[in-house]
Design a protein around this motif. Sequence first.
Motif, PDB file in Angstrom:
ATOM      1  N   TRP A   1       0.391   4.474   7.881  1.00 46.33           N
ATOM      2  CA  TRP A   1       1.885   3.582   8.433  1.00 46.33           C
ATOM      3  C   TRP A   1       2.313   3.933   9.871  1.00 46.33           C
ATOM      4  O   TRP A   1       3.014   4.741  10.316  1.00 46.33           O
ATOM      5  CB  TRP A   1       2.270   3.476   7.093  1.00 46.33           C
ATOM      6  CG  TRP A   1       2.022   2.946   6.018  1.00 46.33           C
ATOM      7  CD1 TRP A   1       2.218   4.258   4.930  1.00 46.33           C
ATOM      8  CD2 TRP A   1       1.799   2.174   5.712  1.00 46.33           C
ATOM      9  NE1 TRP A   1       1.417   3.757   3.394  1.00 46.33           N
ATOM     10  CE2 TRP A   1       1.436   2.640   3.705  1.00 46.33           C
ATOM     11  CE3 TRP A   1       2.273   0.558   5.166  1.00 46.33           C
ATOM     12  CZ2 TRP A   1       1.389   1.532   2.444  1.00 46.33           C
ATOM     13  CZ3 TRP A   1       1.942  -0.691   4.111  1.00 46.33           C
ATOM     14  CH2 TRP A   1       1.215  -0.127   3.219  1.00 46.33           C
TER      15      TRP A   1
ATOM     16  N   ALA B   1     -10.107   2.287  -1.218  1.00 43.84           N
ATOM     17  CA  ALA B   1      -9.234   2.787   0.350  1.00 43.84           C
ATOM     18  C   ALA B   1      -9.304   4.110   0.301  1.00 43.84           C
ATOM     19  O   ALA B   1      -9.422   4.924  -0.536  1.00 43.84           O
ATOM     20  CB  ALA B   1      -7.547   2.954  -0.429  1.00 43.84           C
TER      21      ALA B   1
ATOM     22  N   LEU C   1      -3.717   5.788   3.751  1.00 37.66           N
ATOM     23  CA  LEU C   1      -3.031   5.078   4.522  1.00 37.66           C
ATOM     24  C   LEU C   1      -1.809   5.421   5.726  1.00 37.66           C
ATOM     25  O   LEU C   1      -1.450   6.366   5.568  1.00 37.66           O
ATOM     26  CB  LEU C   1      -2.400   3.979   3.747  1.00 37.66           C
ATOM     27  CG  LEU C   1      -2.590   3.587   2.119  1.00 37.66           C
ATOM     28  CD1 LEU C   1      -1.748   2.928   1.080  1.00 37.66           C
ATOM     29  CD2 LEU C   1      -4.390   2.722   2.387  1.00 37.66           C
TER      30      LEU C   1
ATOM     31  N   VAL D   1      -3.594  -1.422  -3.365  1.00 31.69           N
ATOM     32  CA  VAL D   1      -4.418  -0.841  -2.907  1.00 31.69           C
ATOM     33  C   VAL D   1      -5.926  -0.815  -2.953  1.00 31.69           C
ATOM     34  O   VAL D   1      -6.558  -1.680  -3.926  1.00 31.69           O
ATOM     35  CB  VAL D   1      -4.239   1.054  -3.288  1.00 31.69           C
ATOM     36  CG1 VAL D   1      -4.791   1.676  -2.306  1.00 31.69           C
ATOM     37  CG2 VAL D   1      -2.404   1.335  -2.983  1.00 31.69           C
TER      38      VAL D   1
END
Length: 206
Positions: free
Chosen positions: A122, A117, A120, A113
């Motif tokens: 996906w 960041a 996230l 990561v």
Amino acid sequence: MRKTGTLLAVCLIAMMMFAGIASAHVTVLPNESTQGKYEVFTLRVPTEKEIATVKVEVKFPAGVTVSRFEPKFGWKYDVTKDGSGKITSVVWTATGEGFGATEFGEFKMSGKVENDAKDLSWKSYQTYKDGSVVEWVGAEGSDKPASVTKIKAAPKGADSHGHDTGAAAPADDSHTGESKTPLYLSIAAVVLGALALIVSLLKKAK
């Protein structure tokens, strides 16, 4: 009373089935991670149709660098890279029958990561044996949401592996693996619905 009992049983079974179906999404675990941490991500793929799942593609979001994949018997994988050589997506394709109607499978991949960041998202694409594709790319709460890993800020003094180099802190595995909150909410909804139905039926029986 027998008819009432039968109706109640049917309703309870229907609610339990709905709760199971509603939670059967393509997901990436863990649900939470930390900036700068090396992580093993697990893609969980349930088959929701009466035909087999034979291919799964995952596009990697900004904020994570995936570099390793665990081999899986009966499946092969191919990766896509950008101009700098960074892996941007992976496609797993069944070399056998794939995942059948009552089956699910998991694919593991490791990476880091990024230090800056954010959450996230996906985006995944599930292909069935008949060629149909289910796109898990929607917003949270949609019919086909993309799986999201929440990212926490790195603690001060953490090293590149996400380990705190300062004072020792008690282990906290409350965020490890899949959150059980959706399961608890589904159970609570089933119980409340059943109680409401029982009350309604008892009133009608009087």
